[in-house]
Motif scaffolding. Structure first.
Motif, short mmCIF file in Angstrom:
data_model
loop_
_atom_site.label_atom_id
_atom_site.label_comp_id
_atom_site.label_asym_id
_atom_site.label_seq_id
_atom_site.Cartn_x
_atom_site.Cartn_y
_atom_site.Cartn_z
N THR A 96 0.85 -1.20 0.00
CA THR A 96 0.00 0.00 0.00
C THR A 96 0.88 1.24 0.00
O THR A 96 2.08 1.17 0.33
CB THR A 96 -0.88 0.06 1.26
N SER A 171 -3.74 9.67 -6.29
CA SER A 171 -4.49 8.49 -5.89
C SER A 171 -3.80 7.84 -4.70
O SER A 171 -2.58 7.76 -4.66
CB SER A 171 -4.55 7.48 -7.04
N PHE A 172 -4.59 7.38 -3.75
CA PHE A 172 -4.16 6.65 -2.54
C PHE A 172 -3.59 7.56 -1.46
O PHE A 172 -3.69 7.25 -0.29
CB PHE A 172 -3.15 5.53 -2.86
N LEU A 177 -9.24 7.77 -5.30
CA LEU A 177 -8.59 7.85 -6.61
C LEU A 177 -8.56 9.32 -7.04
O LEU A 177 -9.42 10.11 -6.64
CB LEU A 177 -9.34 7.01 -7.64
N THR A 217 -13.96 6.73 -7.27
CA THR A 217 -13.62 5.72 -6.27
C THR A 217 -14.83 4.81 -6.02
O THR A 217 -14.68 3.58 -5.92
CB THR A 217 -13.16 6.38 -4.95
N ARG A 218 -16.02 5.41 -5.98
CA ARG A 218 -17.24 4.62 -5.77
C ARG A 218 -17.40 3.61 -6.91
O ARG A 218 -17.74 2.46 -6.68
CB ARG A 218 -18.44 5.57 -5.72
N ARG A 220 -14.98 2.51 -9.21
CA ARG A 220 -13.89 1.58 -9.52
C ARG A 220 -13.33 0.85 -8.31
O ARG A 220 -12.84 -0.27 -8.44
CB ARG A 220 -12.73 2.34 -10.18
N ARG A 221 -13.29 1.52 -7.16
CA ARG A 221 -12.65 0.94 -5.98
C ARG A 221 -13.47 1.19 -4.73
O ARG A 221 -13.00 1.81 -3.78
CB ARG A 221 -11.23 1.52 -5.82
N ASP A 223 -13.97 -0.57 -2.34
CA ASP A 223 -13.27 -1.08 -1.14
C ASP A 223 -12.48 0.02 -0.43
O ASP A 223 -12.31 -0.01 0.78
CB ASP A 223 -12.33 -2.24 -1.53
N LEU A 224 -11.98 1.01 -1.21
CA LEU A 224 -11.17 2.08 -0.59
C LEU A 224 -12.00 2.96 0.33
O LEU A 224 -11.47 3.58 1.26
CB LEU A 224 -10.54 2.98 -1.68
#
Ligand code: ADE
Length: 238
Positions: A96, A171-172, A177, A217-218, A220-221, A223-224
């Motif tokens: 990460t 991103s991150f 993202l 983010t919602r 594609r990811r 989980d984030l």
């Protein structure tokens, strides 16, 4: 103090690879980071210089011998070496940005690149190797994974990125993202730059970017969004 990476590999000529170019290349030239590649085969015991053997219990492939690897680790990382010892492996904990930052704040790393079917479990335990994965797919060996990890670490070392701010919205780093980017021309193949970005209204631009980040983010990811960083800081325990 520079970040010192010692990479144990059967393919030392793969290093520094692409890290000799661009941002990382300049960091290596300045000595902000040092990458030293060491051939595990130099620590083989027999005249065939063998480093692997067939798996106990049978099965396909070959396993890296614990005695050869332990000797290599002890030679490059004697008692008192404070650097974490990583083993690149698809079985590891996913890398990460937080772990990348953590590594960059330390003295360096000893990085073991696995090949064959794997590494004898006893040397993983005896030398306290931390298994690290760069994603849910299987590479032919740990070398490209080690290059990826080092790329991510070197770019966040102090003084390596030109503009100290330039990483903050990525991103991150924010837990989300990154929003989309635009530049001239104003119209490209009939597509315009979103008007808010040329409005000069900085508060509106910031709000638009936040909303875009969240939506992306919602989609594609998702989980984030469960991670505390996504809400802008540590969250109370649920
Ligand atoms: N070696 C092979 N596949 C890998 C992965 N996904 N991450 C780290 N090391 C690996």
């Amino acid at each position: 103090m520079s970040f010192r990476a010692t990479v144990l590999t059967l393919y030392p000529e793969m290093f520094p690879g692409h890290l000799g170019q661009s941002l990382a290349g300049r960091a290596l030239e300045r000595g902000d980071a040092v990458i030293e590649a060491v051939n595990i085969r130099d620590y083989a015991h027999d005249r065939h210089r063998s480093v692997d053997d067939t798996p106990a219990g049978g099965g396909a492939g070959m396993v890296l011998r614990p005695d050869v690897l332990a000797e290599a680790i002890d030679a490059v990382s004697p008692d008192g070496d404070e650097r974490p010892r990583l083993l690149m492996s698809p079985r590891g904990r996913p890398l990460t940005q937080a772990r990348v930052r953590d590594l960059a704040a330390g003295p360096g790393a000893v990085i073991v690149c696995g090949r064959f079917e794997g590494v004898d479990q006893r040397v993983i335990e005896a030398r306290r190797l931390e298994e690290v994965s760069i994603g849910d797919y299987v590479l032919s060996g740990g070398e490209p994974a080690a290059l990826t990890l080092l790329d991510a670490v070197i770019r966040v070392l102090p003084g390596v990125m030109g503009n100290a701010q330039s990483g903050a919205h990525e991103s991150f780093e924010t837990g989300l993202l990154e929003h989309p980017h635009y530049t001239r021309p104003q119209v490209f193949e009939g597509r315009e730059i979103p008007p808010v970005l040329v409005s000069g209204n900085h508060a509106a631009i910031e709000a638009w970017r936040q909303a875009q980040s969240l939506e992306l983010t919602r989609q594609r990811r998702p989980d984030l969004l469960d991670r505390p960083e996504a809400a802008g800081g540590p969250q109370p325990a649920k």
